[in-house]
Design an enzyme around this catalytic site. Structure first.
Site, mmCIF file in Angstrom:
data_model
loop_
_atom_site.group_PDB
_atom_site.id
_atom_site.type_symbol
_atom_site.label_atom_id
_atom_site.label_comp_id
_atom_site.label_asym_id
_atom_site.label_seq_id
_atom_site.Cartn_x
_atom_site.Cartn_y
_atom_site.Cartn_z
ATOM 1 N N GLY A 165 9.117 7.212 -3.640
ATOM 2 C CA GLY A 165 8.719 6.427 -4.964
ATOM 3 C C GLY A 165 8.985 4.980 -4.693
ATOM 4 O O GLY A 165 8.187 4.106 -5.139
ATOM 5 N N CYS A 166 9.624 4.465 -3.923
ATOM 6 C CA CYS A 166 9.719 2.932 -3.359
ATOM 7 C C CYS A 166 8.350 2.794 -2.746
ATOM 8 O O CYS A 166 7.834 1.406 -2.907
ATOM 9 C CB CYS A 166 10.888 2.781 -2.491
ATOM 10 S SG CYS A 166 12.471 3.237 -3.597
ATOM 11 N N THR A 167 7.694 3.356 -1.894
ATOM 12 C CA THR A 167 6.301 3.259 -1.268
ATOM 13 C C THR A 167 5.240 3.172 -2.366
ATOM 14 O O THR A 167 4.541 1.998 -2.108
ATOM 15 C CB THR A 167 6.159 4.222 -0.121
ATOM 16 O OG1 THR A 167 6.951 4.250 0.942
ATOM 17 C CG2 THR A 167 4.802 3.700 0.651
ATOM 18 N N ALA A 193 5.673 -0.310 -4.182
ATOM 19 C CA ALA A 193 5.384 -1.543 -3.403
ATOM 20 C C ALA A 193 3.977 -1.360 -3.128
ATOM 21 O O ALA A 193 3.289 -2.449 -3.438
ATOM 22 C CB ALA A 193 6.138 -1.543 -2.037
#
Length: 155
Positions: free
Chosen positions: A45-47, A50
Site C-alpha cells: 500500500g505504501c509503495t 508513493a
C-alpha cells in the site's frame, strides 16, 4: 491523541530527509504542502501511494505544491525505497515518532486480533499560511492522490 484538525496551525518540525540534510516545515511557508503519513517503506500500500504521488508530482509542481511523505523508517530505508521505485517526492524520517504523535497518526492498530502501535495512513493539506486546509484520515490508496490534487488546486 487526535492531532491537529482542519483550520488549525500545522505543527512545525525539522526531520532528516532522504538525500541528506533536514526538512523544516516552516521553511515551506508561502506555498501549499501535502504532508502524508504512511506506515512503512516498500510495503504494497505504501509503495502504491508513493508511486501515485510521484506519478502526479508534475501536476503538484505546476500549482506550486510541495509533497512530503513521512514514516518512522530511517533515512537509509527511505533512500533505498526511493531509489528502488524511482520516487520523485521528498521523504522524511521520524524514527522517534514525535511528529507522528503530534499529528495524531501514531495509533493503536489491530490485525488478526493482535494490537500494536503503527501509523494510520493520513494526509494533511497545509495552506500557504501554515493552516491545515484539509485532513484525510484512514486513507484508502486508490484514487486518493487525485482527491488531494483537486483540493490543492482549490486553495
Amino acid at each position: 491523541m487526535a492531532g491537529p484538525d482542519k483550520g488549525s496551525e500545522a505543527p512545525d518540525f525539522e526531520l532528516p530527509r532522504d538525500g541528506g540534510g533536514t526538512l523544516r516545515l516552516s521553511e515551506l511557508r508561502g506555498k501549499p504542502v501535502v504532508l502524508y503519513f504512511y506506515p512503512k517503506d516498500d510495503t504494497s500500500g505504501c509503495t502504491a501511494q508513493a508511486l501515485d504521488f510521484s506519478a502526479r508530482k508534475a501536476d503538484f509542481d505546476e500549482i506550486g505544491v510541495a509533497v512530503i511523505g513521512m514514516s518512522p523508517d530511517s533515512r537509509k530505508s527511505h533512500e533505498k525505497f526511493k531509489t528502488k521505485h524511482e520516487l520523485s517526492i521528498d521523504l522524511v524520517s521520524d524514527p522517534d515518532k514525535k511528529v507522528l504523535e503530534t499529528y495524531g497518526v501514531w495509533v493503536e492498530k489491530s490485525m488478526y486480533g493482535r494490537k500494536y502501535m503503527g501509523v494510520e495512513r493520513t494526509t494533511f493539506l497545509i495552506a500557504p499560511d501554515g493552516q491545515i486546509a484539509e485532513v484525510w484520515r484512514k486513507v484508502k490508496v486508490p484514487g486518493h492522490v487525485e482527491t488531494v490534487l483537486e483540493a490543492a488546486r482549490a486553495l
